[in-house]
Design a protein around this motif. Structure first.
Motif, PDB file in Angstrom:
ATOM      1  N   PRO A 196       0.891  -1.140  -0.155  1.00 31.41           N
ATOM      2  CA  PRO A 196       0.097   0.034   0.032  1.00 31.41           C
ATOM      3  C   PRO A 196       0.941   1.332  -0.170  1.00 31.41           C
ATOM      4  O   PRO A 196       0.240   2.309  -0.337  1.00 31.41           O
ATOM      5  CB  PRO A 196      -0.936  -0.102   1.030  1.00 31.41           C
ATOM      6  CG  PRO A 196      -0.082  -0.986   2.194  1.00 31.41           C
ATOM      7  CD  PRO A 196       0.573  -2.113   1.196  1.00 31.41           C
ATOM      8  N   HIS A 197       2.308   1.107   0.341  1.00 33.02           N
ATOM      9  CA  HIS A 197       3.100   2.408   0.236  1.00 33.02           C
ATOM     10  C   HIS A 197       3.731   2.500  -1.071  1.00 33.02           C
ATOM     11  O   HIS A 197       4.778   3.344  -1.222  1.00 33.02           O
ATOM     12  CB  HIS A 197       3.906   2.334   1.426  1.00 33.02           C
ATOM     13  CG  HIS A 197       3.202   1.957   3.049  1.00 33.02           C
ATOM     14  ND1 HIS A 197       2.451   3.041   3.337  1.00 33.02           N
ATOM     15  CD2 HIS A 197       3.297   0.836   3.642  1.00 33.02           C
ATOM     16  CE1 HIS A 197       2.015   2.669   4.629  1.00 33.02           C
ATOM     17  NE2 HIS A 197       2.482   1.267   4.700  1.00 33.02           N
ATOM     18  N   TYR A 198       3.484   1.823  -1.827  1.00 28.93           N
ATOM     19  CA  TYR A 198       3.748   1.872  -3.389  1.00 28.93           C
ATOM     20  C   TYR A 198       5.418   1.807  -3.407  1.00 28.93           C
ATOM     21  O   TYR A 198       6.065   2.438  -4.215  1.00 28.93           O
ATOM     22  CB  TYR A 198       3.603   3.168  -4.044  1.00 28.93           C
ATOM     23  CG  TYR A 198       2.197   3.394  -4.078  1.00 28.93           C
ATOM     24  CD1 TYR A 198       1.391   2.909  -5.171  1.00 28.93           C
ATOM     25  CD2 TYR A 198       1.366   4.266  -3.146  1.00 28.93           C
ATOM     26  CE1 TYR A 198      -0.117   2.851  -5.094  1.00 28.93           C
ATOM     27  CE2 TYR A 198      -0.143   4.372  -3.341  1.00 28.93           C
ATOM     28  CZ  TYR A 198      -0.695   3.472  -4.243  1.00 28.93           C
ATOM     29  OH  TYR A 198      -2.051   3.936  -4.285  1.00 28.93           O
ATOM     30  N   LYS A 199       6.269   0.970  -2.495  1.00 33.00           N
ATOM     31  CA  LYS A 199       7.657   0.777  -2.625  1.00 33.00           C
ATOM     32  C   LYS A 199       8.085  -0.266  -3.609  1.00 33.00           C
ATOM     33  O   LYS A 199       9.271  -0.378  -3.581  1.00 33.00           O
ATOM     34  CB  LYS A 199       8.111   0.610  -1.145  1.00 33.00           C
ATOM     35  CG  LYS A 199       7.987   1.715  -0.168  1.00 33.00           C
ATOM     36  CD  LYS A 199       8.609   3.153  -0.904  1.00 33.00           C
ATOM     37  CE  LYS A 199       8.299   4.352  -0.036  1.00 33.00           C
ATOM     38  NZ  LYS A 199       8.793   5.515  -0.677  1.00 33.00           N
ATOM     39  N   ASN A 217      10.149  -8.288 -10.584  1.00 29.67           N
ATOM     40  CA  ASN A 217       9.981  -7.474  -9.558  1.00 29.67           C
ATOM     41  C   ASN A 217      10.596  -6.335  -9.725  1.00 29.67           C
ATOM     42  O   ASN A 217      11.884  -6.165  -9.866  1.00 29.67           O
ATOM     43  CB  ASN A 217      10.423  -8.127  -8.274  1.00 29.67           C
ATOM     44  CG  ASN A 217      10.254  -7.597  -6.844  1.00 29.67           C
ATOM     45  OD1 ASN A 217       9.356  -6.412  -6.818  1.00 29.67           O
ATOM     46  ND2 ASN A 217      10.893  -8.143  -6.041  1.00 29.67           N
ATOM     47  N   MET A 218      10.046  -5.020  -9.469  1.00 30.51           N
ATOM     48  CA  MET A 218      10.768  -3.632  -9.757  1.00 30.51           C
ATOM     49  C   MET A 218      10.664  -2.991  -8.458  1.00 30.51           C
ATOM     50  O   MET A 218       9.702  -2.447  -8.241  1.00 30.51           O
ATOM     51  CB  MET A 218      10.170  -2.872 -10.819  1.00 30.51           C
ATOM     52  CG  MET A 218      10.807  -1.569 -11.060  1.00 30.51           C
ATOM     53  SD  MET A 218       9.944  -0.546 -12.435  1.00 30.51           S
ATOM     54  CE  MET A 218      10.578  -1.632 -13.837  1.00 30.51           C
ATOM     55  N   PRO A 219      11.553  -2.843  -7.404  1.00 26.43           N
ATOM     56  CA  PRO A 219      11.700  -2.009  -6.198  1.00 26.43           C
ATOM     57  C   PRO A 219      11.491  -0.932  -6.456  1.00 26.43           C
ATOM     58  O   PRO A 219      12.325  -0.239  -7.517  1.00 26.43           O
ATOM     59  CB  PRO A 219      13.053  -2.422  -5.607  1.00 26.43           C
ATOM     60  CG  PRO A 219      13.551  -3.656  -6.386  1.00 26.43           C
ATOM     61  CD  PRO A 219      12.992  -3.645  -7.818  1.00 26.43           C
ATOM     62  N   LEU A 220      10.683   0.064  -5.771  1.00 28.17           N
ATOM     63  CA  LEU A 220      10.366   1.440  -5.752  1.00 28.17           C
ATOM     64  C   LEU A 220      11.007   2.115  -4.602  1.00 28.17           C
ATOM     65  O   LEU A 220      10.506   3.168  -4.220  1.00 28.17           O
ATOM     66  CB  LEU A 220       9.049   1.770  -6.254  1.00 28.17           C
ATOM     67  CG  LEU A 220       8.379   1.374  -7.557  1.00 28.17           C
ATOM     68  CD1 LEU A 220       6.919   1.695  -7.736  1.00 28.17           C
ATOM     69  CD2 LEU A 220       9.315   1.822  -8.552  1.00 28.17           C
ATOM     70  N   GLY A 221      12.010   1.762  -4.047  1.00 24.41           N
ATOM     71  CA  GLY A 221      12.332   2.162  -2.695  1.00 24.41           C
ATOM     72  C   GLY A 221      12.901   3.513  -2.868  1.00 24.41           C
ATOM     73  O   GLY A 221      13.285   4.117  -1.976  1.00 24.41           O
ATOM     74  N   PHE A 222      13.402   4.015  -4.154  1.00 24.64           N
ATOM     75  CA  PHE A 222      13.918   5.383  -4.305  1.00 24.64           C
ATOM     76  C   PHE A 222      12.894   6.480  -4.249  1.00 24.64           C
ATOM     77  O   PHE A 222      13.214   7.574  -4.146  1.00 24.64           O
ATOM     78  CB  PHE A 222      14.606   5.435  -5.632  1.00 24.64           C
ATOM     79  CG  PHE A 222      13.907   5.195  -6.863  1.00 24.64           C
ATOM     80  CD1 PHE A 222      13.136   6.215  -7.512  1.00 24.64           C
ATOM     81  CD2 PHE A 222      13.391   4.043  -7.649  1.00 24.64           C
ATOM     82  CE1 PHE A 222      12.295   5.983  -8.456  1.00 24.64           C
ATOM     83  CE2 PHE A 222      12.690   3.650  -8.361  1.00 24.64           C
ATOM     84  CZ  PHE A 222      12.267   4.768  -9.123  1.00 24.64           C
ATOM     85  N   LEU A 223      11.584   5.926  -4.308  1.00 28.74           N
ATOM     86  CA  LEU A 223      10.589   7.253  -4.062  1.00 28.74           C
ATOM     87  C   LEU A 223      10.463   7.539  -2.858  1.00 28.74           C
ATOM     88  O   LEU A 223      10.870   6.940  -1.948  1.00 28.74           O
ATOM     89  CB  LEU A 223       9.165   6.363  -4.539  1.00 28.74           C
ATOM     90  CG  LEU A 223       9.158   5.948  -6.146  1.00 28.74           C
ATOM     91  CD1 LEU A 223       7.639   5.486  -6.377  1.00 28.74           C
ATOM     92  CD2 LEU A 223       9.216   7.224  -7.013  1.00 28.74           C
ATOM     93  N   PRO A 224       9.900   8.664  -2.631  1.00 33.32           N
ATOM     94  CA  PRO A 224       9.795   9.371  -1.199  1.00 33.32           C
ATOM     95  C   PRO A 224       8.766   8.738  -0.525  1.00 33.32           C
ATOM     96  O   PRO A 224       7.766   7.863  -1.115  1.00 33.32           O
ATOM     97  CB  PRO A 224       9.526  10.918  -1.539  1.00 33.32           C
ATOM     98  CG  PRO A 224       8.811  10.877  -3.144  1.00 33.32           C
ATOM     99  CD  PRO A 224       9.471   9.770  -3.688  1.00 33.32           C
ATOM    100  N   SER A 225       8.718   9.016   0.673  1.00 41.57           N
ATOM    101  CA  SER A 225       7.552   8.535   1.624  1.00 41.57           C
ATOM    102  C   SER A 225       6.381   9.488   1.301  1.00 41.57           C
ATOM    103  O   SER A 225       6.354  10.287   0.718  1.00 41.57           O
ATOM    104  CB  SER A 225       8.070   8.549   2.865  1.00 41.57           C
ATOM    105  OG  SER A 225       9.263   7.937   3.361  1.00 41.57           O
ATOM    106  N   HIS A 226       5.206   8.776   1.756  1.00 39.78           N
ATOM    107  CA  HIS A 226       4.024   9.355   1.926  1.00 39.78           C
ATOM    108  C   HIS A 226       3.327   9.785   0.252  1.00 39.78           C
ATOM    109  O   HIS A 226       3.417  10.779  -0.096  1.00 39.78           O
ATOM    110  CB  HIS A 226       3.894  10.826   2.547  1.00 39.78           C
ATOM    111  CG  HIS A 226       4.587  10.468   4.031  1.00 39.78           C
ATOM    112  ND1 HIS A 226       3.891   9.799   4.953  1.00 39.78           N
ATOM    113  CD2 HIS A 226       5.484  10.986   4.739  1.00 39.78           C
ATOM    114  CE1 HIS A 226       4.625  10.023   6.084  1.00 39.78           C
ATOM    115  NE2 HIS A 226       5.594  10.742   5.813  1.00 39.78           N
ATOM    116  N   VAL A 227       3.505   8.702  -0.490  1.00 34.07           N
ATOM    117  CA  VAL A 227       3.077   8.823  -1.834  1.00 34.07           C
ATOM    118  C   VAL A 227       1.597   8.302  -1.901  1.00 34.07           C
ATOM    119  O   VAL A 227       1.179   7.396  -1.318  1.00 34.07           O
ATOM    120  CB  VAL A 227       4.081   7.723  -2.622  1.00 34.07           C
ATOM    121  CG1 VAL A 227       3.374   7.702  -4.089  1.00 34.07           C
ATOM    122  CG2 VAL A 227       5.414   8.370  -2.615  1.00 34.07           C
ATOM    123  N   ASP A 228       0.641   9.074  -2.743  1.00 33.53           N
ATOM    124  CA  ASP A 228      -0.509   8.594  -2.898  1.00 33.53           C
ATOM    125  C   ASP A 228      -1.048   8.938  -4.413  1.00 33.53           C
ATOM    126  O   ASP A 228      -0.364   9.539  -5.197  1.00 33.53           O
ATOM    127  CB  ASP A 228      -1.342   9.302  -1.830  1.00 33.53           C
ATOM    128  CG  ASP A 228      -2.717   8.822  -1.496  1.00 33.53           C
ATOM    129  OD1 ASP A 228      -3.130   7.763  -2.183  1.00 33.53           O
ATOM    130  OD2 ASP A 228      -3.347   9.292  -0.558  1.00 33.53           O
TER     131      ASP A 228
END
Length: 335
Positions: free
Chosen positions: A65-68, A82-93
């Motif tokens: 649910p956090h789009y990571k 599998n594509m990690p999206l850990g580089f995105l900032p927190s609190h994504v909506d």
């Protein structure tokens, strides 16, 4: 292969060789060496890569649910990545996908929000300039223009959102253009739009929802003319259903996929409707076979499913714990 020959290959030739790799192979190539990793992230390479025809298309399924993290399905090869999206900032909506780009809203520490755009392939993202009003509602639409002019180095895109303004008071529609790097205010609409738009023949289509006897029911479909900046309501009466409808563009046709019922709140099947522009009516295209419907929504009374268009195909999956896709071939009318 002679390393003395291939090790000194001119970079512009190497750019062209790498640009023709399938997307999955291109991602793997970045781990070969630091030089290849640097090349495939450069503006020169991305310019060449964007002009290579017949790129693989992906279907994205967010894994948390956090789009990571996101799972990527490539229909051409029938494989998952599998594509990690850990580089995105927190609190994504409010994540929306179009043309290989992710658009999302980032919640700022001061309580405001900013729209951002991301290219998951290059693992880069940027915060867009501040909107002219304050974010309001859930309307987010993205349109990517892949038609390149000779002097353009990348595709252009537009983002459509709804914002609230104090002077004059009310809701407005704002459009961001990557070509100008600016937000502009266009025609207003007070409708309660949802996310999950469909772009078809120059218009972004959104659904509206109203509360009736404790249930949120789809109240109609609105079309936003991207060039003129004008909203119009599709006057076609809604089909007799209100269970989890989705709008999908398929080969220039606007389709609606949704559940139908024999008594309120009990889904008994899923149908595909097409909006006939000449008569402004929703015409039934096909009904999902019952054995596939029962495989898709196994839990009794559960009625929510995801739906996405991909070329001439429509993919459906259960929302919470998808175990399979049900695929509908629109031109052949085949499940």
């Amino acid at each position: 292969m002679d390393p003395h020959l291939w090790g000194t290959l001119p970079e512009d030739i190497l750019d062209r060789v790498l640009a023709w790799l399938p997307t999955q192979a291109l991602i793997r190539s970045r781990s070969v060496c630091s030089r290849w990793n640097s090349i495939t992230s450069s503006n020169t390479f991305l310019h060449i890569y964007s002009r290579v025809p017949s790129k693989d298309s992906w279907i994205l399924m967010f894994a948390d649910p956090h789009y990571k993290s996101v799972f990527v399905y490539i229909p051409k090869t029938n494989k998952w990545l599998n594509m990690p999206l850990g580089f995105l900032p927190s609190h994504v909506d409010n994540v929306t996908v179009a043309g290989g780009l992710l658009c999302f809203r980032m919640l700022d520490s001061n309580g405001s929000s900013s729209m951002c755009i991301c290219n998951p392939l290059t693992r880069t993202w940027r915060k867009l300039p501040p909107m002219l009003g304050r974010w309001c509602g859930n309307l987010v639409g993205v349109v990517v223009d892949n038609e390149h002019l000779e002097n353009e180095e990348r595709s252009t895109y537009k983002i459509v959102v709804q914002t609230k303004h104090m002077v004059p008071y009310g809701l407005r529609t704002e459009v961001f253009s990557s070509h100008t790097d600016l937000w502009t205010i266009t025609g207003a609409s007070e409708a309660n739009f949802t996310t999950g738009s469909a772009f078809c023949n120059g218009h972004l289509y959104f659904m509206t929802w109203e509360a009736h006897n404790g249930e949120f029911i789809c109240d109609g479909v609105y079309a936003y003319n991207l060039e003129q900046g004008i909203w119009n309501r599709a006057l076609a009466p809604m089909p007799y259903f209100y269970i989890c409808p989705h709008l999908v563009e398929c080969g220039g046709h606007l389709l609606m996929i949704g559940g139908f019922w024999e008594q309120p709140a009990i889904t008994v099947g899923i149908r595909v409707w097409e909006l006939k522009q000449a008569t402004l009516e929703w015409a039934i295209v096909e009904t999902m076979p019952q054995h596939l419907f029962k495989h898709l929504l196994k839990r009794p009374g559960y009625r929510l499913f995801n739906c996405v268009g991909h070329g001439e195909l429509i993919y459906l999956s259960e929302c919470l714990s998808p175990q399979l896709f049900v695929v509908f071939d629109f031109p052949r009318k085949r499940w």
